[in-house]
Structure formats: structure tokens, C-alpha cells
Design a protein around this motif. Structure first.
Motif, PDB file in Angstrom:
ATOM      1  N   UNK A   1       0.841  -1.195   0.000  1.00 48.02           N
ATOM      2  CA  UNK A   1       0.000   0.000   0.000  1.00 48.02           C
ATOM      3  C   UNK A   1       0.878   1.247   0.000  1.00 48.02           C
ATOM      4  N   UNK A   2       0.288   2.375  -0.386  1.00 42.18           N
ATOM      5  CA  UNK A   2       1.018   3.641  -0.515  1.00 42.18           C
ATOM      6  C   UNK A   2       0.368   4.679   0.412  1.00 42.18           C
ATOM      7  N   UNK A   3       0.782   4.726   1.668  1.00 46.63           N
ATOM      8  CA  UNK A   3       0.162   5.682   2.599  1.00 46.63           C
ATOM      9  C   UNK A   3       0.540   7.128   2.307  1.00 46.63           C
ATOM     10  N   UNK A   4       1.727   7.328   1.678  1.00 43.65           N
ATOM     11  CA  UNK A   4       2.258   8.685   1.537  1.00 43.65           C
ATOM     12  C   UNK A   4       2.922   8.869   0.178  1.00 43.65           C
ATOM     13  N   UNK A   5       2.697  10.033  -0.408  1.00 44.48           N
ATOM     14  CA  UNK A   5       3.342  10.388  -1.665  1.00 44.48           C
ATOM     15  C   UNK A   5       4.015  11.753  -1.516  1.00 44.48           C
ATOM     16  N   UNK A   6       4.781  12.152  -2.522  1.00 42.32           N
ATOM     17  CA  UNK A   6       5.551  13.386  -2.394  1.00 42.32           C
ATOM     18  C   UNK A   6       5.055  14.507  -3.292  1.00 42.32           C
ATOM     19  N   UNK A   7       5.465  15.721  -2.955  1.00 40.18           N
ATOM     20  CA  UNK A   7       5.156  16.898  -3.775  1.00 40.18           C
ATOM     21  C   UNK A   7       6.303  17.879  -3.663  1.00 40.18           C
ATOM     22  N   UNK A   8       6.595  18.580  -4.742  1.00 41.27           N
ATOM     23  CA  UNK A   8       7.632  19.592  -4.743  1.00 41.27           C
ATOM     24  C   UNK A   8       7.140  20.896  -4.137  1.00 41.27           C
ATOM     25  N   UNK A   9       8.061  21.685  -3.636  1.00 37.31           N
ATOM     26  CA  UNK A   9       7.732  22.975  -3.019  1.00 37.31           C
ATOM     27  C   UNK A   9       6.996  23.877  -4.009  1.00 37.31           C
ATOM     28  N   UNK A  10       7.435  23.866  -5.265  1.00 36.25           N
ATOM     29  CA  UNK A  10       6.780  24.715  -6.268  1.00 36.25           C
ATOM     30  C   UNK A  10       5.342  24.274  -6.520  1.00 36.25           C
ATOM     31  N   UNK A  11       5.106  22.960  -6.480  1.00 39.88           N
ATOM     32  CA  UNK A  11       3.737  22.460  -6.633  1.00 39.88           C
ATOM     33  C   UNK A  11       2.858  22.925  -5.479  1.00 39.88           C
ATOM     34  N   UNK A  12       3.425  22.884  -4.281  1.00 38.17           N
ATOM     35  CA  UNK A  12       2.677  23.317  -3.100  1.00 38.17           C
ATOM     36  C   UNK A  12       2.369  24.807  -3.164  1.00 38.17           C
ATOM     37  N   UNK A  13       3.362  25.570  -3.627  1.00 41.54           N
ATOM     38  CA  UNK A  13       3.180  27.021  -3.728  1.00 41.54           C
ATOM     39  C   UNK A  13       2.044  27.366  -4.683  1.00 41.54           C
ATOM     40  N   UNK A  14       1.916  26.569  -5.739  1.00 44.45           N
ATOM     41  CA  UNK A  14       0.855  26.789  -6.742  1.00 44.45           C
ATOM     42  C   UNK A  14      -0.451  26.112  -6.364  1.00 44.45           C
ATOM     43  N   UNK A  15      -0.426  25.328  -5.272  1.00 45.92           N
ATOM     44  CA  UNK A  15      -1.578  24.509  -4.884  1.00 45.92           C
ATOM     45  C   UNK A  15      -2.069  23.694  -6.080  1.00 45.92           C
ATOM     46  N   UNK A  16      -1.119  22.983  -6.677  1.00 51.43           N
ATOM     47  CA  UNK A  16      -1.388  22.230  -7.896  1.00 51.43           C
ATOM     48  C   UNK A  16      -2.359  21.077  -7.663  1.00 51.43           C
ATOM     49  N   UNK A  17      -3.355  20.989  -8.522  1.00 49.19           N
ATOM     50  CA  UNK A  17      -4.321  19.891  -8.454  1.00 49.19           C
ATOM     51  C   UNK A  17      -3.663  18.553  -8.774  1.00 49.19           C
ATOM     52  N   UNK A  18      -2.500  18.599  -9.437  1.00 41.77           N
ATOM     53  CA  UNK A  18      -1.780  17.363  -9.756  1.00 41.77           C
ATOM     54  C   UNK A  18      -1.383  16.602  -8.491  1.00 41.77           C
ATOM     55  N   UNK A  19      -1.110  17.324  -7.404  1.00 44.09           N
ATOM     56  CA  UNK A  19      -0.758  16.679  -6.133  1.00 44.09           C
ATOM     57  C   UNK A  19      -1.918  15.811  -5.660  1.00 44.09           C
ATOM     58  N   UNK A  20      -3.101  16.388  -5.707  1.00 42.05           N
ATOM     59  CA  UNK A  20      -4.301  15.684  -5.247  1.00 42.05           C
ATOM     60  C   UNK A  20      -4.599  14.497  -6.151  1.00 42.05           C
ATOM     61  N   UNK A  21      -4.483  14.710  -7.459  1.00 45.37           N
ATOM     62  CA  UNK A  21      -4.772  13.632  -8.417  1.00 45.37           C
ATOM     63  C   UNK A  21      -3.883  12.420  -8.154  1.00 45.37           C
ATOM     64  N   UNK A  22      -2.585  12.657  -7.995  1.00 48.43           N
ATOM     65  CA  UNK A  22      -1.652  11.551  -7.736  1.00 48.43           C
ATOM     66  C   UNK A  22      -1.986  10.851  -6.422  1.00 48.43           C
ATOM     67  N   UNK A  23      -2.210  11.624  -5.376  1.00 47.36           N
ATOM     68  CA  UNK A  23      -2.503  11.042  -4.067  1.00 47.36           C
ATOM     69  C   UNK A  23      -3.768  10.188  -4.113  1.00 47.36           C
ATOM     70  N   UNK A  24      -4.772  10.657  -4.852  1.00 49.65           N
ATOM     71  CA  UNK A  24      -6.024   9.904  -4.950  1.00 49.65           C
ATOM     72  C   UNK A  24      -5.830   8.604  -5.729  1.00 49.65           C
ATOM     73  N   UNK A  25      -5.024   8.649  -6.787  1.00 50.37           N
ATOM     74  CA  UNK A  25      -4.735   7.428  -7.556  1.00 50.37           C
ATOM     75  C   UNK A  25      -4.061   6.394  -6.656  1.00 50.37           C
TER      76      UNK A  25
END
Length: 287
Positions: free
Chosen positions: A88-112
Motif C-alpha cells: 500500500x502507498x500511505x504517503x506520496x511526495x510533492x515539490x515545493x513549487x507544486x505546493x506554492x501553486x496549490x497544484x491539483x496534480x498533487x491531489x490527483x496523484x494522491x487519490x490514484x
């Protein structure tokens, strides 16, 4: 009749003694959680063979992985490969720039991945000089991103990397980060090696900030190594758990108290295939 009674008493005493003796070791085990690994441990393997690498991980008895996926396969494919191996994958990563932009890609990956946590392991700064200005900017970014992620059912964790231990006021810049981020939106992932390398005390930090710590990188620093605020050290300074500087018994006693449930072994040496199984055996036998 009297002899029979005496024999029965002796048998009952011996049985009770045996039960107590053999029950105690398992009750005192300090590591009680699934074995997890940070995917970076196998950075030299995944690019060559994703399927084969996950097979190796499975054979080691690992059932959790912290990952951002792998090149050559889609996130959906990666998740299916993990599912097929009981990982199982409890945790995934995100870059600082993605966080700064509040990128929806972070959420999409985590949900997958069906992940509950999103971690970030680096705050951009110039050279080795992490400043209060960098920390203030990070507080703003993390509070905003953490709120965004919480609204999407995810918990954000920052992973300190050692450079945050520069002195500031009556503490360090790490103290500043923890105290000025909103506990509702921002949690932390402890990497034991980087805490030690930066001059911090893992046990004390677990006691001081309690359940602000949600995840842990189980990682040991070679004995004799004196750290600094660079956030970097030669890969060979990663050693098998229990052979380095970390006080694992007290670390796990405290992490158990505050409720950390996900632990990821990370080994950045070039001996990961030998070291990880040895680290797992150490955890199994830690009492």
C-alpha cells in the motif's frame, strides 16, 4: 491422592511460569507496525525494472511504500503493480513549487495511490544558508497548501532535512517552522538521520511536538559522523539500523506514545539490497 495433588500444583506452577516467560518478549517488542520503505532507497533499480524492483521489495516483507511513482509506468499502472503485491502507498511526495501553486496534480496523484499523506522534503534556499526569510516564506506556503490539501482529504507533512537547525531566538528555525505553521493544516515527517545530522535530538523533538509528527523515515547515521546545516552527507553515511548514532529504543518508545503509525526505511547507500533486510531484522528483534 496427596502425591497426585502435589504433582498437579507443580504442573500448574510450571505452566504459569512458562506462559509468563514466553509471553514477555512479544509484549515488549518496540516495533509493531508494517514494514515500509521510501522508494528513493531503490532509485538505482526502478529506472531499469519497475516490476522486478517491486518484486524485490515484496520479498523483503515490505508492505508499505512512500513514493511518487516511477518513470516508464503511469501512476495507475504503478498502483496496480503495488496492489498485486500487497503493497500500500500511505504517503506520496510533492515539490515545493507544486505546493506554492496549490497544484491539483498533487491531489490527483494522491487519490490514484489512495494515499493519506503528502510530504515535501526540501525548502528552496541559497547554498547552505537557510534563513529566517526562507522559513517565513515556507510557513506561508505550507499553511496555504496544507489547507488546500485538507480540503481534499489529505494531510500535509514537511520533512526537515537538517538545515533547519540553525539557531534562531531561543531555539532553531525548525522550532520556528513548527510553532508558526497551523497544526490543523501542517504536520511533519521525522527523518531520524537528518535530525541527527543537523544537531537535533529525535527523542526530545518527539516529546516536545507530540502528534505534530505523523510519519517517520527510519534511517541511521554512521557513528563518528559530525553533521552540519548543509542538508547533505555522503551516501555511505547511511548505515544499517542499530549500527549508527540513533537511540532507536527511546525513539520508538516515544513515537509509540504519540501515535505514529507509518515508518519508512530509507537507505541512501549503495548497499540497499543487503542493508534493508538487515534493518528489518533489527526492527523485528528490537525489545
Amino acid at each position: 491422592m496427596k502425591k497426585t495433588t502435589n504433582y498437579l500444583i507443580i504442573l500448574i506452577v510450571l505452566f504459569t511460569f512458562q506462559q509468563n516467560v514466553f509471553a514477555q518478549p512479544s509484549a515488549k517488542k518496540l516495533y509493531k507496525y508494517p514494514f515500509g520503505v521510501q522508494a528513493y532507497t531503490f532509485r538505482n533499480h526502478f529506472p531499469k525494472d519497475v516490476v522486478g524492483t517491486l518484486d524485490k521489495i515484496q520479498k523483503m516483507g515490505i508492505t508499505e511504500i512512500e513514493t511518487s511513482g516511477a518513470k516508464g509506468v503511469t501512476d495507475e499502472e504503478y498502483k496496480k503493480l503495488c496492489d498485486a503485491r500487497g503493497i500500500v502507498i500511505p504517503s506520496t511526495g510533492a515539490g515545493y513549487d507544486q505546493l506554492e501553486k496549490k497544484s491539483q496534480d498533487i491531489v490527483t496523484k494522491a487519490k490514484i495511490f489512495n494515499a493519506s499523506y503528502v510530504m515535501c522534503a526540501w525548502i528552496p534556499h541559497k547554498g547552505d544558508n537557510f534563513t529566517i526569510e526562507d522559513a517565513k516564506k515556507a510557513v506561508e506556503v505550507f499553511n496555504n497548501a496544507g489547507k488546500f490539501l485538507k480540503e481534499n482529504g489529505l494531510t500535509f507533512c514537511y520533512h526537515p532535512h537538517g538545515y533547519e537547525f540553525r539557531p534562531y531566538e531561543n531555539g532553531t528555525l525548525l522550532d520556528y517552522l513548527i510553532k508558526n505553521t497551523n497544526p490543523e493544516f501542517v504536520s511533519f515527517e521525522m527523518d531520524v538521520l537528518w535530525i541527527l545530522h543537523g544537531g537535533g535530538n529525535p527523542v526530545k523533538l518527539l516529546k516536545t511536538y507530540g502528534n505534530r509528527w505523523k510519519l517517520m523515515h527510519v534511517k541511521d547515521l554512521k557513528k563518528g559522523v559530525v553533521g552540519n546545516f548543509s542538508g547533505g552527507t555522503p551516501a555511505e553515511n547511511d548505515v544499517v539500523l542499530g549500527t549508527g548514532q540513533a537511540d532507536w529504543k527511546n525513539i520508538f518508545k516515544q513515537s509509540n506514545k504519540i501515535g505514529i503509525k507509518h515508518y519508512f526505511i530509507e537507505d541512501e547507500s549503495e548497499h540497499e539490497l543487503e542493508n534493508v533486510p538487515l534493518s528489518i531484522e533489527y526492527l523485528k528483534n528490537l525489545k
